[in-house]
Design a protein around this motif. Structure first.
Motif, PDB file in Angstrom:
ATOM      1  N   ASP A  76       0.839  -1.199   0.000  1.00 21.32           N
ATOM      2  CA  ASP A  76       0.000   0.000   0.000  1.00 21.32           C
ATOM      3  C   ASP A  76       0.876   1.253   0.000  1.00 21.32           C
ATOM      4  OD1 ASP A  76      -2.037   1.859   0.249  1.00 21.32           O
ATOM      5  OD2 ASP A  76      -2.348   1.481   2.406  1.00 21.32           O
ATOM      6  N   ASP A  80      -3.206   4.593   2.003  1.00 23.43           N
ATOM      7  CA  ASP A  80      -4.599   4.997   2.155  1.00 23.43           C
ATOM      8  C   ASP A  80      -5.492   3.858   2.639  1.00 23.43           C
ATOM      9  OD1 ASP A  80      -4.656   3.399  -0.074  1.00 23.43           O
ATOM     10  OD2 ASP A  80      -5.700   4.847  -1.369  1.00 23.43           O
ATOM     11  N   SER A  82      -5.827   0.809   1.275  1.00 27.64           N
ATOM     12  CA  SER A  82      -6.296  -0.112   0.239  1.00 27.64           C
ATOM     13  C   SER A  82      -5.203  -0.285  -0.806  1.00 27.64           C
ATOM     14  CB  SER A  82      -7.591   0.390  -0.412  1.00 27.64           C
ATOM     15  OG  SER A  82      -7.360   1.626  -1.055  1.00 27.64           O
ATOM     16  N   ILE A  83      -5.299  -1.385  -1.538  1.00 23.21           N
ATOM     17  CA  ILE A  83      -4.305  -1.700  -2.578  1.00 23.21           C
ATOM     18  C   ILE A  83      -4.979  -1.630  -3.937  1.00 23.21           C
ATOM     19  CG2 ILE A  83      -2.836  -3.514  -3.526  1.00 23.21           C
ATOM     20  CD1 ILE A  83      -2.432  -4.522  -0.678  1.00 23.21           C
ATOM     21  N   THR A  84      -4.363  -0.891  -4.844  1.00 26.61           N
ATOM     22  CA  THR A  84      -4.876  -0.792  -6.202  1.00 26.61           C
ATOM     23  C   THR A  84      -4.114  -1.764  -7.094  1.00 26.61           C
ATOM     24  OG1 THR A  84      -3.273   0.898  -6.848  1.00 26.61           O
ATOM     25  CG2 THR A  84      -5.349   1.671  -5.866  1.00 26.61           C
ATOM     26  N   GLU A  87      -0.619  -0.470  -7.604  1.00 27.45           N
ATOM     27  CA  GLU A  87       0.276  -0.686  -6.462  1.00 27.45           C
ATOM     28  C   GLU A  87       0.766  -2.126  -6.426  1.00 27.45           C
ATOM     29  OE1 GLU A  87      -1.033   2.492  -3.026  1.00 27.45           O
ATOM     30  OE2 GLU A  87      -2.368   0.795  -3.406  1.00 27.45           O
ATOM     31  N   ASP A 159     -11.726  -8.430  -4.745  1.00 29.45           N
ATOM     32  CA  ASP A 159     -12.360  -7.128  -4.549  1.00 29.45           C
ATOM     33  C   ASP A 159     -13.867  -7.348  -4.425  1.00 29.45           C
ATOM     34  OD1 ASP A 159     -13.132  -4.471  -4.566  1.00 29.45           O
ATOM     35  OD2 ASP A 159     -12.844  -4.244  -6.742  1.00 29.45           O
ATOM     36  N   ASN A 163     -15.029  -2.137  -5.829  1.00 30.49           N
ATOM     37  CA  ASN A 163     -14.614  -0.738  -5.959  1.00 30.49           C
ATOM     38  C   ASN A 163     -13.259  -0.560  -6.633  1.00 30.49           C
ATOM     39  OD1 ASN A 163     -12.860  -1.582  -3.969  1.00 30.49           O
ATOM     40  ND2 ASN A 163     -13.288   0.118  -2.566  1.00 30.49           N
ATOM     41  N   GLN A 165     -10.381  -1.790  -5.709  1.00 34.93           N
ATOM     42  CA  GLN A 165      -9.279  -1.813  -4.755  1.00 34.93           C
ATOM     43  C   GLN A 165      -9.461  -2.981  -3.808  1.00 34.93           C
ATOM     44  OE1 GLN A 165      -9.466   1.962  -2.769  1.00 34.93           O
ATOM     45  NE2 GLN A 165      -8.891   3.138  -4.577  1.00 34.93           N
ATOM     46  N   SER A 167      -9.240  -3.852   0.026  1.00 38.40           N
ATOM     47  CA  SER A 167      -9.133  -3.290   1.366  1.00 38.40           C
ATOM     48  C   SER A 167      -8.338  -4.221   2.254  1.00 38.40           C
ATOM     49  CB  SER A 167     -10.531  -3.087   1.963  1.00 38.40           C
ATOM     50  OG  SER A 167     -11.129  -4.358   2.208  1.00 38.40           O
TER      51      SER A 167
END
Length: 201
Positions: A76, A80, A82-84, A87, A159, A163, A165, A167
Protein backbone atom coordinates in the motif's frame (compact mmCIF):
# COMPACT_ATOMS: atom_id res chain seq x y z
CA UNK A 1 -13.75 -26.31 -5.53
CA UNK A 2 -15.27 -23.56 -7.64
CA UNK A 3 -13.28 -21.32 -9.96
CA UNK A 4 -13.91 -18.42 -7.57
CA UNK A 5 -12.49 -20.39 -4.64
CA UNK A 6 -9.48 -21.39 -6.74
CA UNK A 7 -8.90 -17.76 -7.65
CA UNK A 8 -9.23 -16.50 -4.08
CA UNK A 9 -6.85 -19.16 -2.82
CA UNK A 10 -4.40 -18.29 -5.56
CA UNK A 11 -4.65 -14.61 -4.78
CA UNK A 12 -4.01 -15.45 -1.14
CA UNK A 13 -0.88 -17.29 -2.22
CA UNK A 14 0.28 -14.40 -4.38
CA UNK A 15 -0.32 -11.92 -1.59
CA UNK A 16 1.23 -13.94 1.21
CA UNK A 17 4.22 -14.83 -0.91
CA UNK A 18 4.91 -11.22 -1.61
CA UNK A 19 3.54 -11.39 -5.15
CA UNK A 20 6.99 -12.53 -6.22
CA UNK A 21 6.27 -16.23 -6.31
CA UNK A 22 6.11 -17.75 -9.79
CA UNK A 23 2.59 -17.49 -11.10
CA UNK A 24 2.77 -21.17 -12.03
CA UNK A 25 2.67 -21.80 -8.30
CA UNK A 26 0.01 -19.29 -7.44
CA UNK A 27 -2.23 -19.40 -10.48
CA UNK A 28 -5.61 -21.05 -10.13
CA UNK A 29 -5.82 -24.41 -11.83
CA UNK A 30 -8.58 -26.83 -12.55
CA UNK A 31 -9.98 -28.96 -15.30
CA UNK A 32 -8.48 -27.70 -18.54
CA UNK A 33 -6.28 -25.21 -16.68
CA UNK A 34 -2.88 -26.86 -17.04
CA UNK A 35 -2.92 -29.22 -14.10
CA UNK A 36 -3.38 -29.12 -10.35
CA UNK A 37 -3.65 -26.02 -8.14
CA UNK A 38 -0.84 -24.40 -6.17
CA UNK A 39 1.83 -26.78 -4.86
CA UNK A 40 1.69 -26.41 -1.07
CA UNK A 41 5.30 -27.51 -0.64
CA UNK A 42 6.55 -24.38 -2.37
CA UNK A 43 4.28 -22.12 -0.34
CA UNK A 44 5.40 -23.82 2.87
CA UNK A 45 9.10 -23.33 2.15
CA UNK A 46 8.56 -19.67 1.32
CA UNK A 47 6.44 -19.12 4.42
CA UNK A 48 9.13 -20.72 6.58
CA UNK A 49 11.58 -18.14 5.28
CA UNK A 50 9.28 -15.13 5.43
CA UNK A 51 6.85 -15.77 8.30
CA UNK A 52 8.33 -18.34 10.73
CA UNK A 53 9.77 -15.74 13.09
CA UNK A 54 10.58 -18.13 15.95
CA UNK A 55 12.18 -20.63 13.53
CA UNK A 56 10.35 -23.66 14.92
CA UNK A 57 9.52 -25.06 11.48
CA UNK A 58 5.86 -24.09 11.78
CA UNK A 59 3.86 -21.05 10.74
CA UNK A 60 1.21 -20.18 13.30
CA UNK A 61 -1.88 -18.10 12.61
CA UNK A 62 -0.25 -15.25 14.53
CA UNK A 63 2.94 -15.40 12.47
CA UNK A 64 0.89 -15.65 9.30
CA UNK A 65 -1.23 -12.64 10.28
CA UNK A 66 1.88 -10.61 11.13
CA UNK A 67 3.34 -11.41 7.70
CA UNK A 68 0.07 -10.36 6.07
CA UNK A 69 -0.04 -7.07 7.98
CA UNK A 70 3.55 -6.21 7.07
CA UNK A 71 2.99 -7.14 3.43
CA UNK A 72 -0.17 -5.07 3.15
CA UNK A 73 1.65 -2.05 4.56
CA UNK A 74 4.50 -2.55 2.11
CA UNK A 75 2.28 -2.90 -0.96
CA UNK A 76 0.00 0.00 0.00
CA UNK A 77 2.39 2.68 -1.28
CA UNK A 78 -0.14 5.49 -0.91
CA UNK A 79 -0.89 4.46 2.70
CA UNK A 80 -4.60 5.00 2.16
CA UNK A 81 -5.66 1.62 3.55
CA UNK A 82 -6.30 -0.11 0.24
CA UNK A 83 -4.30 -1.70 -2.58
CA UNK A 84 -4.88 -0.79 -6.20
CA UNK A 85 -3.90 -2.95 -9.19
CA UNK A 86 -1.16 -0.43 -9.98
CA UNK A 87 0.28 -0.69 -6.46
CA UNK A 88 0.27 -4.46 -6.78
CA UNK A 89 2.05 -4.31 -10.16
CA UNK A 90 4.55 -1.72 -8.95
CA UNK A 91 5.35 -3.73 -5.84
CA UNK A 92 5.81 -6.95 -7.76
CA UNK A 93 7.95 -5.24 -10.40
CA UNK A 94 10.19 -3.65 -7.73
CA UNK A 95 10.63 -7.00 -5.95
CA UNK A 96 11.47 -8.81 -9.18
CA UNK A 97 13.99 -6.13 -10.15
CA UNK A 98 15.60 -6.32 -6.71
CA UNK A 99 15.79 -10.10 -6.99
CA UNK A 100 17.38 -9.95 -10.44
CA UNK A 101 19.90 -7.36 -9.25
CA UNK A 102 20.88 -9.56 -6.32
CA UNK A 103 21.01 -12.70 -8.47
CA UNK A 104 22.60 -11.72 -11.81
CA UNK A 105 22.82 -14.22 -14.63
CA UNK A 106 26.23 -13.84 -16.31
CA UNK A 107 25.09 -15.50 -19.51
CA UNK A 108 22.49 -12.75 -19.91
CA UNK A 109 24.92 -9.95 -19.14
CA UNK A 110 27.18 -11.11 -21.93
CA UNK A 111 24.43 -11.68 -24.46
CA UNK A 112 24.51 -9.30 -27.39
CA UNK A 113 22.19 -8.88 -30.30
CA UNK A 114 23.28 -8.73 -33.94
CA UNK A 115 23.76 -4.94 -33.61
CA UNK A 116 26.14 -5.36 -30.65
CA UNK A 117 23.60 -4.16 -28.09
CA UNK A 118 22.14 -6.14 -25.26
CA UNK A 119 19.09 -8.05 -26.33
CA UNK A 120 20.44 -11.34 -27.56
CA UNK A 121 18.93 -14.79 -27.12
CA UNK A 122 17.27 -13.98 -23.80
CA UNK A 123 14.97 -11.59 -25.62
CA UNK A 124 13.69 -14.28 -27.94
CA UNK A 125 10.38 -15.92 -27.18
CA UNK A 126 9.88 -19.65 -26.84
CA UNK A 127 9.81 -19.94 -30.63
CA UNK A 128 13.16 -18.18 -30.95
CA UNK A 129 11.80 -14.95 -32.39
CA UNK A 130 14.18 -12.18 -31.23
CA UNK A 131 12.86 -9.06 -29.63
CA UNK A 132 9.37 -10.37 -28.93
CA UNK A 133 8.17 -10.29 -25.33
CA UNK A 134 7.28 -13.53 -23.67
CA UNK A 135 3.58 -13.95 -23.31
CA UNK A 136 2.51 -14.34 -19.72
CA UNK A 137 5.20 -12.00 -18.42
CA UNK A 138 4.45 -8.65 -16.98
CA UNK A 139 3.07 -6.40 -19.67
CA UNK A 140 2.39 -9.30 -22.04
CA UNK A 141 -0.85 -11.13 -22.61
CA UNK A 142 -1.87 -13.09 -19.54
CA UNK A 143 0.71 -11.36 -17.34
CA UNK A 144 0.24 -9.03 -14.42
CA UNK A 145 0.18 -6.00 -16.67
CA UNK A 146 -1.95 -7.37 -19.48
CA UNK A 147 -5.66 -6.78 -19.69
CA UNK A 148 -7.45 -9.88 -18.56
CA UNK A 149 -4.26 -11.21 -16.97
CA UNK A 150 -4.50 -13.88 -14.29
CA UNK A 151 -3.50 -11.52 -11.52
CA UNK A 152 -6.02 -8.92 -12.63
CA UNK A 153 -8.74 -11.58 -12.63
CA UNK A 154 -7.79 -12.77 -9.16
CA UNK A 155 -7.60 -9.17 -7.96
CA UNK A 156 -11.16 -8.58 -9.16
CA UNK A 157 -12.40 -11.69 -7.37
CA UNK A 158 -10.87 -10.58 -4.07
CA UNK A 159 -12.36 -7.13 -4.55
CA UNK A 160 -15.68 -8.27 -3.12
CA UNK A 161 -17.25 -4.80 -2.98
CA UNK A 162 -16.27 -4.11 -6.61
CA UNK A 163 -14.61 -0.74 -5.96
CA UNK A 164 -11.42 -1.57 -7.88
CA UNK A 165 -9.28 -1.81 -4.75
CA UNK A 166 -8.46 -4.45 -2.16
CA UNK A 167 -9.13 -3.29 1.37
CA UNK A 168 -7.27 -4.58 4.40
CA UNK A 169 -10.27 -6.79 5.22
CA UNK A 170 -10.39 -8.24 1.70
CA UNK A 171 -6.62 -8.78 1.73
CA UNK A 172 -6.83 -10.55 5.08
CA UNK A 173 -9.72 -12.73 3.92
CA UNK A 174 -7.76 -13.87 0.85
CA UNK A 175 -4.79 -14.76 3.05
CA UNK A 176 -6.98 -16.63 5.51
CA UNK A 177 -8.29 -18.79 2.70
CA UNK A 178 -4.72 -19.76 1.85
CA UNK A 179 -3.90 -20.53 5.49
CA UNK A 180 -6.98 -22.72 5.82
CA UNK A 181 -6.12 -24.54 2.62
CA UNK A 182 -2.52 -25.20 3.67
CA UNK A 183 -3.42 -26.25 7.23
CA UNK A 184 -4.67 -29.66 6.13
CA UNK A 185 -4.81 -31.21 9.61
CA UNK A 186 -6.53 -28.11 11.07
CA UNK A 187 -4.18 -27.84 14.04
CA UNK A 188 -3.77 -24.08 13.65
CA UNK A 189 -0.25 -24.15 12.20
CA UNK A 190 1.23 -24.80 8.78
CA UNK A 191 3.93 -27.44 9.15
CA UNK A 192 5.56 -30.34 7.38
CA UNK A 193 2.70 -32.51 8.64
CA UNK A 194 0.35 -30.64 6.32
CA UNK A 195 2.42 -31.35 3.22
CA UNK A 196 1.29 -34.08 0.81
CA UNK A 197 3.22 -37.32 0.62
CA UNK A 198 4.08 -36.64 -3.00
CA UNK A 199 6.66 -38.76 -4.86
CA UNK A 200 9.92 -36.88 -5.37
CA UNK A 201 10.33 -36.98 -9.13
Amino acid sequence: MTIRKFALTALGAALVLGTTAPMSMAAPRGPGRDGPPMRPELAYVYLLKMADTNKDGKVSKEEFAARQDALFTEIDASKDGSITPKEMRDYRRAKMEAYRAANPRPEREDAKGPDGKKGGPEQADHKGEPGRKHEGREGGRGGMGGKGGKMNGMFAMADTDGNGQISKAEFTAAGEKMFTRLDKNTDGVISIDDMPDRPFL
